[in-house]
Design an enzyme around this catalytic site. Structure first.
Site, PDB file in Angstrom:
ATOM      1  N   ASP A  35     -24.823  61.388  -9.297  1.00 51.91           N
ATOM      2  CA  ASP A  35     -23.879  62.447  -8.935  1.00 51.91           C
ATOM      3  C   ASP A  35     -23.768  62.551  -7.416  1.00 51.91           C
ATOM      4  OD1 ASP A  35     -23.633  63.335 -11.691  1.00 51.91           O
ATOM      5  OD2 ASP A  35     -25.656  64.122 -11.445  1.00 51.91           O
ATOM      6  N   ASP A  58     -28.909  57.063  -6.569  1.00 55.48           N
ATOM      7  CA  ASP A  58     -28.605  58.340  -7.198  1.00 55.48           C
ATOM      8  C   ASP A  58     -27.207  58.237  -7.804  1.00 55.48           C
ATOM      9  OD1 ASP A  58     -29.029  61.126  -7.781  1.00 55.48           O
ATOM     10  OD2 ASP A  58     -27.608  61.571  -6.176  1.00 55.48           O
TER      11      ASP A  58
END
Length: 256
Positions: free
Chosen positions: A14, A12
């Site tokens: 952010d 991932d």
């Protein structure tokens, strides 16, 4: 170390590699170390606002090298699935990443008042009440409601959160009583596409949100690692229906 047990790492963005324009300490060095170990990597994000090229440019700005074909966004997944279903046009609440992905998949982006067969919702920092009203009317007139993702919040650089795509989507769902089909995490299509981009093998899903990253890994039947540099905390882990396989302070914990 944790990394030894896996062939591919689905990372991932952010809250894992950066927060806004700020790199998360040791993330860049860890990505480089995983590459040196010849691990497959993909960068997978529910953030629908950026194209893969824009994602790569942002990663470069925080010291992480990547290629566009290593990036899987919720926009790409949404466009790919809708294309396979024969959707040829859609009205959109969303930014460039979502609009570009749909157009590249052969789906024409049309106006809300054009009687679209579909309404697709993503994160949009410029959304207005008029946009929400028009989308709600289109859905009530028969357009199918889809969403790239339904993250309620977006991790801001200062450690607080902003309204995410899920907050925008909720206004339409509550106003119409219609629930959207969602393609981003925790739903399996985006993670399967990300694993293909990483070259296959045994994957580890790495993220900062239990409700999307960790739950998505559980839905796919894969292991996961929660990093504590984003949204979820150790307290959240205790309450999780599907707890992560590992909990690490930051991305560098994969090398321990």
């Amino acid at each position: 170390m944790i990394a030894d047990a896996y062939d591919a790492f689905l990372l991932d963005l952010d809250g894992v590699l950066y927060r806004g324009d700020r790199p998360i300490p040791r993330a860049g060095e860890t990505v480089a170390a995983l590459r040196a170990l010849r691990k497959g990597l993909s960068f997978v994000t529910n953030n629908s606002s950026r194209t893969p090229e824009a994602v790569v440019a942002h990663l470069a700005s925080v010291g992480i090298a990547a290629e566009p074909d290593e990036v899987e966004t919720s926009s790409l997944t949404t466009a790919a699935v809708l294309s396979t279903r024969g959707v040829t046009s859609a009205a959109v609440i969303g930014e460039d990443g979502l609009r570009t992905a749909l157009s590249a998949a052969g789906i024409e982006v049309v106006a809300m008042d054009a009687g679209p067969p579909a309404v697709v919702v993503g994160w949009d920092r410029h959304v207005t009440y008029d946009d929400l009203r028009a989308a709600s009317i289109a859905v009530q007139r028969g357009a199918t409601l889809y969403a790239s993702n339904d993250d309620a919040s977006y991790p801001a650089p200062d450690g607080l959160t902003w309204p995410g795509a899920g907050a925008i989507l909720a206004a339409i769902e509550v106003g119409t009583g219609v629930r959207a089909e969602v393609f981003g995490k925790p739903n399996p299509p985006i993670l399967r596409a990300a694993l293909d981009r990483a070259g296959g093998g045994r994957p580890l899903v790495v993220g900062d949100r239990i409700e999307t990253d960790i739950e998505g890994a559980a839905n796919a039947g894969w292991d996961s690692a929660l990093v504590l540099t984003g949204i979820s905390t150790r307290d959240n882990v205790r309450d999780a229906t599907h707890p992560p396989t590992y909990v690490v302070d930051d991305l560098a914990g994969l090398l321990v």
